[in-house]
Design a protein around this motif. Structure first.
Motif, mmCIF file in Angstrom:
data_model
loop_
_atom_site.group_PDB
_atom_site.id
_atom_site.type_symbol
_atom_site.label_atom_id
_atom_site.label_comp_id
_atom_site.label_asym_id
_atom_site.label_seq_id
_atom_site.Cartn_x
_atom_site.Cartn_y
_atom_site.Cartn_z
ATOM 1 N N LEU A 168 3.155 30.889 52.440
ATOM 2 C CA LEU A 168 1.835 31.492 52.625
ATOM 3 C C LEU A 168 0.989 31.446 51.360
ATOM 4 O O LEU A 168 -0.222 31.302 51.419
ATOM 5 N N LEU A 169 1.635 31.592 50.201
ATOM 6 C CA LEU A 169 0.904 31.631 48.939
ATOM 7 C C LEU A 169 0.724 30.253 48.306
ATOM 8 O O LEU A 169 0.250 30.154 47.178
ATOM 9 N N SER A 170 1.063 29.209 49.035
ATOM 10 C CA SER A 170 0.891 27.851 48.521
ATOM 11 C C SER A 170 -0.599 27.563 48.341
ATOM 12 O O SER A 170 -1.386 27.735 49.282
ATOM 13 N N PRO A 171 -0.995 27.127 47.151
ATOM 14 C CA PRO A 171 -2.417 26.832 46.902
ATOM 15 C C PRO A 171 -3.017 25.792 47.846
ATOM 16 O O PRO A 171 -4.237 25.708 47.965
ATOM 17 N N SER A 172 -2.188 25.030 48.527
ATOM 18 C CA SER A 172 -2.707 24.017 49.452
ATOM 19 C C SER A 172 -3.141 24.604 50.797
ATOM 20 O O SER A 172 -3.764 23.906 51.597
ATOM 21 N N ASN A 173 -2.859 25.877 51.040
ATOM 22 C CA ASN A 173 -3.273 26.516 52.295
ATOM 23 C C ASN A 173 -4.781 26.733 52.324
ATOM 24 O O ASN A 173 -5.449 26.693 51.285
ATOM 25 N N SER A 174 -5.276 27.017 53.509
ATOM 26 C CA SER A 174 -6.707 27.310 53.655
ATOM 27 C C SER A 174 -7.035 28.617 52.934
ATOM 28 O O SER A 174 -6.156 29.455 52.681
ATOM 29 N N ALA A 175 -8.302 28.790 52.631
ATOM 30 C CA ALA A 175 -8.750 30.005 51.951
ATOM 31 C C ALA A 175 -8.435 31.250 52.780
ATOM 32 O O ALA A 175 -8.034 32.280 52.233
ATOM 33 N N THR A 176 -8.577 31.149 54.083
ATOM 34 C CA THR A 176 -8.300 32.292 54.954
ATOM 35 C C THR A 176 -6.835 32.706 54.871
ATOM 36 O O THR A 176 -6.526 33.897 54.733
ATOM 37 N N VAL A 177 -5.941 31.733 54.955
ATOM 38 C CA VAL A 177 -4.506 32.031 54.864
ATOM 39 C C VAL A 177 -4.181 32.645 53.500
ATOM 40 O O VAL A 177 -3.463 33.646 53.405
ATOM 41 N N LEU A 178 -4.716 32.062 52.441
ATOM 42 C CA LEU A 178 -4.438 32.570 51.092
ATOM 43 C C LEU A 178 -4.961 33.994 50.909
ATOM 44 O O LEU A 178 -4.257 34.852 50.374
ATOM 45 N N ALA A 215 -3.744 39.644 50.394
ATOM 46 C CA ALA A 215 -3.965 41.015 50.857
ATOM 47 C C ALA A 215 -2.650 41.648 51.300
ATOM 48 O O ALA A 215 -2.390 42.827 51.020
ATOM 49 N N LEU A 216 -1.817 40.869 51.967
ATOM 50 C CA LEU A 216 -0.508 41.353 52.395
ATOM 51 C C LEU A 216 0.352 41.743 51.195
ATOM 52 O O LEU A 216 0.983 42.806 51.185
ATOM 53 N N VAL A 217 0.362 40.911 50.172
ATOM 54 C CA VAL A 217 1.118 41.222 48.953
ATOM 55 C C VAL A 217 0.591 42.513 48.339
ATOM 56 O O VAL A 217 1.357 43.414 47.992
ATOM 57 N N SER A 218 -0.724 42.630 48.213
ATOM 58 C CA SER A 218 -1.325 43.826 47.618
ATOM 59 C C SER A 218 -0.937 45.083 48.375
ATOM 60 O O SER A 218 -0.528 46.084 47.777
ATOM 61 N N CYS A 219 -1.073 45.035 49.689
ATOM 62 C CA CYS A 219 -0.744 46.211 50.512
ATOM 63 C C CYS A 219 0.732 46.564 50.414
ATOM 64 O O CYS A 219 1.093 47.737 50.323
ATOM 65 N N SER A 243 -10.879 26.410 44.530
ATOM 66 C CA SER A 243 -12.285 26.066 44.739
ATOM 67 C C SER A 243 -13.051 27.153 45.503
ATOM 68 O O SER A 243 -14.273 27.248 45.393
ATOM 69 N N ASP A 244 -12.344 27.992 46.243
ATOM 70 C CA ASP A 244 -12.990 29.037 47.035
ATOM 71 C C ASP A 244 -13.040 30.342 46.237
ATOM 72 O O ASP A 244 -12.004 30.859 45.827
ATOM 73 N N SER A 245 -14.232 30.877 46.060
ATOM 74 C CA SER A 245 -14.377 32.095 45.258
ATOM 75 C C SER A 245 -13.689 33.304 45.900
ATOM 76 O O SER A 245 -13.247 34.208 45.193
ATOM 77 N N ALA A 246 -13.577 33.324 47.223
ATOM 78 C CA ALA A 246 -12.892 34.443 47.884
ATOM 79 C C ALA A 246 -11.410 34.474 47.501
ATOM 80 O O ALA A 246 -10.841 35.549 47.300
ATOM 81 N N VAL A 247 -10.795 33.311 47.370
ATOM 82 C CA VAL A 247 -9.392 33.234 46.952
ATOM 83 C C VAL A 247 -9.265 33.713 45.506
ATOM 84 O O VAL A 247 -8.378 34.501 45.185
ATOM 85 N N ARG A 248 -10.171 33.270 44.653
ATOM 86 C CA ARG A 248 -10.129 33.703 43.251
ATOM 87 C C ARG A 248 -10.290 35.218 43.143
ATOM 88 O O ARG A 248 -9.560 35.888 42.406
ATOM 89 N N ALA A 249 -11.226 35.769 43.905
ATOM 90 C CA ALA A 249 -11.457 37.216 43.875
ATOM 91 C C ALA A 249 -10.245 37.985 44.397
ATOM 92 O O ALA A 249 -9.817 38.971 43.797
ATOM 93 N N ARG A 250 -9.694 37.524 45.501
ATOM 94 C CA ARG A 250 -8.529 38.205 46.082
ATOM 95 C C ARG A 250 -7.338 38.118 45.136
ATOM 96 O O ARG A 250 -6.570 39.060 44.991
ATOM 97 N N CYS A 251 -7.188 36.995 44.476
ATOM 98 C CA CYS A 251 -6.092 36.828 43.518
ATOM 99 C C CYS A 251 -6.249 37.821 42.362
ATOM 100 O O CYS A 251 -5.285 38.452 41.938
#
Length: 107
Positions: free
Chosen positions: A12-22, A27-31, A63-71
């Motif tokens: 799931l945390l593979s950088p090659s996944n879509s931004a939505t999956v990442l 979020a799952l890890v955080s929770c 490349s997706d800012s949502a992934v960077r922010a969530r990370c």
């Protein structure tokens, strides 16, 4: 820790996944880690044994800012309950610093 859960988490945390999956995986890890020290300890053991399980450097450069922010939020959640995660990121701190200068204000 459960090897099947670890395997799914790594995928799931593979950088090659879509931004939505990442974003959902982060979020799952955080929770999960916020729910108790056992989950945090298990995650830290996993990332210690298998650094690719949470390749936050790649996710911070995504490349997706949502992934960077969530990370960034996930890293903050990993750091807040204890200082255990600091040892894990100590050698890779420069990308975290670069993240503070992201071109997207939401990151």
């Amino acid at each position: 820790s459960n090897p099947k859960v670890e395997s799914v988490l790594v995928r799931l945390l593979s950088p090659s996944n879509s931004a939505t999956v990442l974003c959902n995986a982060l979020a799952l890890v955080s929770c999960t880690v916020n729910r108790g020290s056992t989950a945090l300890d298990d995650f830290l053991k996993l990332t210690s044994r298998r650094p690719e399980a949470f390749n936050f450097v790649s996710l911070l450069e995504h490349s997706d800012s949502a992934v960077r922010a969530r990370c960034c939020r996930t890293i903050g959640n990993l750091l807040s309950p204890s200082d255990a995660f600091y040892n894990s990121i100590e050698r890779r701190i420069i990308p975290l610093i670069h993240c503070l200068h992201d071109k997207d204000d939401q990151v």
